[in-house]
Write a protein that holds these residues in place. Structure first.
Motif, PDB file in Angstrom:
ATOM      1  N   SER A 171      47.490  53.255  24.967  1.00  0.00           N
ATOM      2  CA  SER A 171      48.501  54.063  25.661  1.00  0.00           C
ATOM      3  C   SER A 171      49.719  53.208  25.977  1.00  0.00           C
ATOM      4  CB  SER A 171      47.914  54.657  26.949  1.00  0.00           C
ATOM      5  OG  SER A 171      48.876  55.458  27.613  1.00  0.00           O
ATOM      6  N   PRO A 172      50.640  53.023  25.015  1.00  0.00           N
ATOM      7  CA  PRO A 172      51.840  52.218  25.261  1.00  0.00           C
ATOM      8  C   PRO A 172      52.665  52.657  26.468  1.00  0.00           C
ATOM      9  CG  PRO A 172      51.597  52.646  22.923  1.00  0.00           C
ATOM     10  CD  PRO A 172      50.565  53.491  23.616  1.00  0.00           C
ATOM     11  N   PRO A 173      52.735  53.993  26.790  1.00  0.00           N
ATOM     12  CA  PRO A 173      53.544  54.385  27.954  1.00  0.00           C
ATOM     13  C   PRO A 173      52.796  54.337  29.283  1.00  0.00           C
ATOM     14  CG  PRO A 173      52.836  56.352  26.805  1.00  0.00           C
ATOM     15  CD  PRO A 173      52.306  55.184  26.019  1.00  0.00           C
ATOM     16  N   ALA A 174      51.585  53.802  29.316  1.00  0.00           N
ATOM     17  CA  ALA A 174      50.825  53.775  30.570  1.00  0.00           C
ATOM     18  C   ALA A 174      51.536  52.934  31.623  1.00  0.00           C
ATOM     19  CB  ALA A 174      49.423  53.221  30.325  1.00  0.00           C
ATOM     20  N   ALA A 175      51.417  53.369  32.870  1.00  0.00           N
ATOM     21  CA  ALA A 175      51.910  52.594  34.011  1.00  0.00           C
ATOM     22  C   ALA A 175      50.822  51.588  34.387  1.00  0.00           C
ATOM     23  CB  ALA A 175      52.233  53.514  35.185  1.00  0.00           C
ATOM     24  N   ILE A 176      51.190  50.310  34.438  1.00  0.00           N
ATOM     25  CA  ILE A 176      50.220  49.225  34.591  1.00  0.00           C
ATOM     26  C   ILE A 176      50.588  48.347  35.780  1.00  0.00           C
ATOM     27  CG2 ILE A 176      49.255  47.136  33.522  1.00  0.00           C
ATOM     28  CD1 ILE A 176      48.382  49.566  32.038  1.00  0.00           C
ATOM     29  N   LYS A 177      49.576  47.893  36.503  1.00  0.00           N
ATOM     30  CA  LYS A 177      49.770  46.785  37.450  1.00  0.00           C
ATOM     31  C   LYS A 177      48.515  45.943  37.435  1.00  0.00           C
ATOM     32  CE  LYS A 177      51.935  44.257  40.383  1.00  0.00           C
ATOM     33  NZ  LYS A 177      51.225  43.071  39.841  1.00  0.00           N
ATOM     34  N   CYS A 178      48.709  44.646  37.338  1.00  0.00           N
ATOM     35  CA  CYS A 178      47.589  43.711  37.368  1.00  0.00           C
ATOM     36  C   CYS A 178      47.736  42.771  38.556  1.00  0.00           C
ATOM     37  CB  CYS A 178      47.528  42.902  36.078  1.00  0.00           C
ATOM     38  SG  CYS A 178      47.178  43.910  34.610  1.00  0.00           S
ATOM     39  N   GLY A 179      46.622  42.184  38.954  1.00  0.00           N
ATOM     40  CA  GLY A 179      46.606  41.198  40.013  1.00  0.00           C
ATOM     41  C   GLY A 179      45.747  40.027  39.570  1.00  0.00           C
ATOM     42  N   TRP A 180      46.190  38.813  39.865  1.00  0.00           N
ATOM     43  CA  TRP A 180      45.446  37.636  39.421  1.00  0.00           C
ATOM     44  C   TRP A 180      45.665  36.498  40.424  1.00  0.00           C
ATOM     45  CZ3 TRP A 180      49.739  39.833  37.461  1.00  0.00           C
ATOM     46  CH2 TRP A 180      50.921  39.076  37.442  1.00  0.00           C
ATOM     47  N   TYR A 181      44.579  35.847  40.778  1.00  0.00           N
ATOM     48  CA  TYR A 181      44.693  34.726  41.716  1.00  0.00           C
ATOM     49  C   TYR A 181      43.349  34.033  41.868  1.00  0.00           C
ATOM     50  CZ  TYR A 181      46.392  32.004  45.711  1.00  0.00           C
ATOM     51  OH  TYR A 181      46.776  30.985  46.536  1.00  0.00           O
ATOM     52  N   GLY A 182      43.421  32.778  42.179  1.00  0.00           N
ATOM     53  CA  GLY A 182      42.244  32.008  42.556  1.00  0.00           C
ATOM     54  C   GLY A 182      42.624  31.144  43.742  1.00  0.00           C
ATOM     55  N   ALA A 183      42.154  31.496  44.911  1.00  0.00           N
ATOM     56  CA  ALA A 183      42.527  30.775  46.128  1.00  0.00           C
ATOM     57  C   ALA A 183      41.823  29.422  46.187  1.00  0.00           C
ATOM     58  CB  ALA A 183      42.164  31.604  47.353  1.00  0.00           C
ATOM     59  N   PRO A 184      42.413  28.465  46.910  1.00  0.00           N
ATOM     60  CA  PRO A 184      41.783  27.145  47.021  1.00  0.00           C
ATOM     61  C   PRO A 184      40.379  27.194  47.610  1.00  0.00           C
ATOM     62  CG  PRO A 184      44.064  27.047  47.771  1.00  0.00           C
ATOM     63  CD  PRO A 184      43.737  28.498  47.564  1.00  0.00           C
ATOM     64  N   ASP A 185      40.108  28.214  48.433  1.00  0.00           N
ATOM     65  CA  ASP A 185      38.795  28.301  49.078  1.00  0.00           C
ATOM     66  C   ASP A 185      37.789  29.087  48.241  1.00  0.00           C
ATOM     67  OD1 ASP A 185      40.020  30.775  49.413  1.00  0.00           O
ATOM     68  OD2 ASP A 185      39.185  31.104  51.401  1.00  0.00           O
ATOM     69  N   GLU A 186      38.164  29.461  47.016  1.00  0.00           N
ATOM     70  CA  GLU A 186      37.284  30.250  46.159  1.00  0.00           C
ATOM     71  C   GLU A 186      36.876  29.442  44.927  1.00  0.00           C
ATOM     72  OE1 GLU A 186      38.635  34.828  46.519  1.00  0.00           O
ATOM     73  OE2 GLU A 186      40.100  33.513  45.572  1.00  0.00           O
ATOM     74  N   THR A 187      35.672  29.656  44.463  1.00  0.00           N
ATOM     75  CA  THR A 187      35.228  29.051  43.204  1.00  0.00           C
ATOM     76  C   THR A 187      35.171  30.118  42.113  1.00  0.00           C
ATOM     77  OG1 THR A 187      32.931  29.335  43.888  1.00  0.00           O
ATOM     78  CG2 THR A 187      33.951  27.176  44.288  1.00  0.00           C
ATOM     79  N   CYS A 188      36.141  31.025  42.164  1.00  0.00           N
ATOM     80  CA  CYS A 188      36.247  32.072  41.149  1.00  0.00           C
ATOM     81  C   CYS A 188      37.714  32.359  40.897  1.00  0.00           C
ATOM     82  CB  CYS A 188      35.538  33.347  41.604  1.00  0.00           C
ATOM     83  SG  CYS A 188      36.351  34.171  42.995  1.00  0.00           S
ATOM     84  N   LEU A 189      37.977  33.014  39.770  1.00  0.00           N
ATOM     85  CA  LEU A 189      39.299  33.582  39.512  1.00  0.00           C
ATOM     86  C   LEU A 189      39.172  35.089  39.584  1.00  0.00           C
ATOM     87  CD1 LEU A 189      40.890  31.561  36.561  1.00  0.00           C
ATOM     88  CD2 LEU A 189      41.207  31.258  39.024  1.00  0.00           C
ATOM     89  N   ARG A 190      40.094  35.717  40.306  1.00  0.00           N
ATOM     90  CA  ARG A 190      40.115  37.170  40.419  1.00  0.00           C
ATOM     91  C   ARG A 190      41.184  37.726  39.482  1.00  0.00           C
ATOM     92  NH1 ARG A 190      42.239  37.910  45.295  1.00  0.00           N
ATOM     93  NH2 ARG A 190      42.310  35.709  45.875  1.00  0.00           N
ATOM     94  N   THR A 191      40.780  38.652  38.623  1.00  0.00           N
ATOM     95  CA  THR A 191      41.700  39.265  37.670  1.00  0.00           C
ATOM     96  C   THR A 191      41.448  40.765  37.672  1.00  0.00           C
ATOM     97  OG1 THR A 191      41.318  37.284  36.314  1.00  0.00           O
ATOM     98  CG2 THR A 191      42.648  39.050  35.353  1.00  0.00           C
ATOM     99  N   HIS A 192      42.461  41.541  38.065  1.00  0.00           N
ATOM    100  CA  HIS A 192      42.295  42.984  38.258  1.00  0.00           C
ATOM    101  C   HIS A 192      43.374  43.749  37.498  1.00  0.00           C
ATOM    102  CE1 HIS A 192      39.803  41.460  41.388  1.00  0.00           C
ATOM    103  NE2 HIS A 192      40.675  41.491  42.374  1.00  0.00           N
ATOM    104  N   ALA A 193      43.115  45.007  37.217  1.00  0.00           N
ATOM    105  CA  ALA A 193      44.117  45.850  36.546  1.00  0.00           C
ATOM    106  C   ALA A 193      43.910  47.307  36.907  1.00  0.00           C
ATOM    107  CB  ALA A 193      44.032  45.680  35.027  1.00  0.00           C
ATOM    108  N   VAL A 194      45.029  48.036  36.977  1.00  0.00           N
ATOM    109  CA  VAL A 194      44.995  49.488  37.118  1.00  0.00           C
ATOM    110  C   VAL A 194      45.933  50.071  36.075  1.00  0.00           C
ATOM    111  CG1 VAL A 194      46.805  49.461  38.904  1.00  0.00           C
ATOM    112  CG2 VAL A 194      45.329  51.465  38.670  1.00  0.00           C
TER     113      VAL A 194
END
Length: 262
Positions: A171-194
């Motif tokens: 869907s090329p015309p889809a409205a997209i927002k992503c979120g990405w971060y890995g805080a210093p206090d976390e041992t994971c990377l968070r990667t999200h999309a809508v």
């Protein structure tokens, strides 16, 4: 059999990983409403930048100067500017923004514990995010000019910040927002999309994928934090860790919703 593809995606995940996906399809004049959600791991995840368009939407009514609102809201959505998001978040107030979102969407989120100024630390579930964006999409379809503007900005989010979601869901015309971060206090990377797919009329289809995947190598984490501190891009690291899984969650959710491409 329903659920087989989700099982394939989730089987073999590290025990410390958390993954969620959700989707909603509904609207007058279309097929019966349908909802899908799946979860492995934590019930709630920090939202990173996933909610920035929602913050922009509700903050407009609280900032009398429309030019000032647009000056911060547009880059908050289009290029995921943290500085501009923070300007909206603090000018209106975290609790006011989240209370207004609750009033409009029925979804209740709380300011983060410890430091309420950290807008990306609000904890959410994928089905809540899908619900809120479905309300945004239907408000835009019903003539809410601010909601329409926010969705248009989401359509302008560039490929570098979309993790291949538009291509994956076809869907090329889809409205997209992503979120990405890995805080210093976390041992994971968070990667999200809508993704909000265009459907016409007041119908809406929304899909959400959220991941928090292990990121424990000390040197990699150090390099990641150095990039964050100096303002360098870290999207490539999130793509390496989570891109394939994130796109798989989005496409499988659409399939489970009965969505037909094209």
């Amino acid at each position: 059999m329903r659920g087989v593809r989700f099982n394939e995606l989730l089987d073999g995940l590290d025990p410390s990983a958390s993954v969620q996906a959700a989707g909603i399809r509904r609207g007058y004049g279309g097929p019966p409403a349908r909802a899908v959600n799946v979860r492995s791991g934590l019930a709630r995840l920090r939202c990173a930048s996933l909610l920035k368009p929602l913050y922009a939407w509700v903050s407009a009514a609280r900032i009398p100067d429309a030019d000032r609102w647009r000056r911060h809201a547009e880059p908050a959505v289009v290029v995921s500017s943290n500085t501009d998001t923070l300007s909206l978040w603090l000018a209106v107030g975290p609790r006011v923004i989240l209370d207004d979102l609750h009033h409009r969407t029925g979804v209740a989120w709380a300011p983060p514990n410890g430091d309420p100024s950290r807008f990306g630390s609000v904890e959410v579930a994928a089905e809540e995010v899908a619900t809120a964006y479905t309300v945004l999409a239907q408000a835009a379809a019903a003539g809410d000019p601010v909601a329409g503007t926010v969705l248009e900005w989401m359509r302008q989010v560039g490929a570098a910040q979309a993790f291949g979601v538009r291509e994956a869901i076809g869907s090329p015309p889809a409205a997209i927002k992503c979120g990405w971060y890995g805080a210093p206090d976390e041992t994971c990377l968070r990667t999200h999309a809508v993704a909000v797919l265009p459907r016409g009329g007041t119908r809406a289809t929304v899909v959400v994928g959220m991941t928090a995947l292990p990121y424990t190598d000390p040197r990699e984490r150090e390099t990641y934090q150095e990039k964050i501190a100096t303002g360098l891009s870290v999207e490539a690291e999130h793509e390496k860790v989570a891109g394939t899984l994130l796109r798989g969650l989005m496409t499988t959710t659409l399939t489970e919703l009965g969505h037909r491409r094209g």
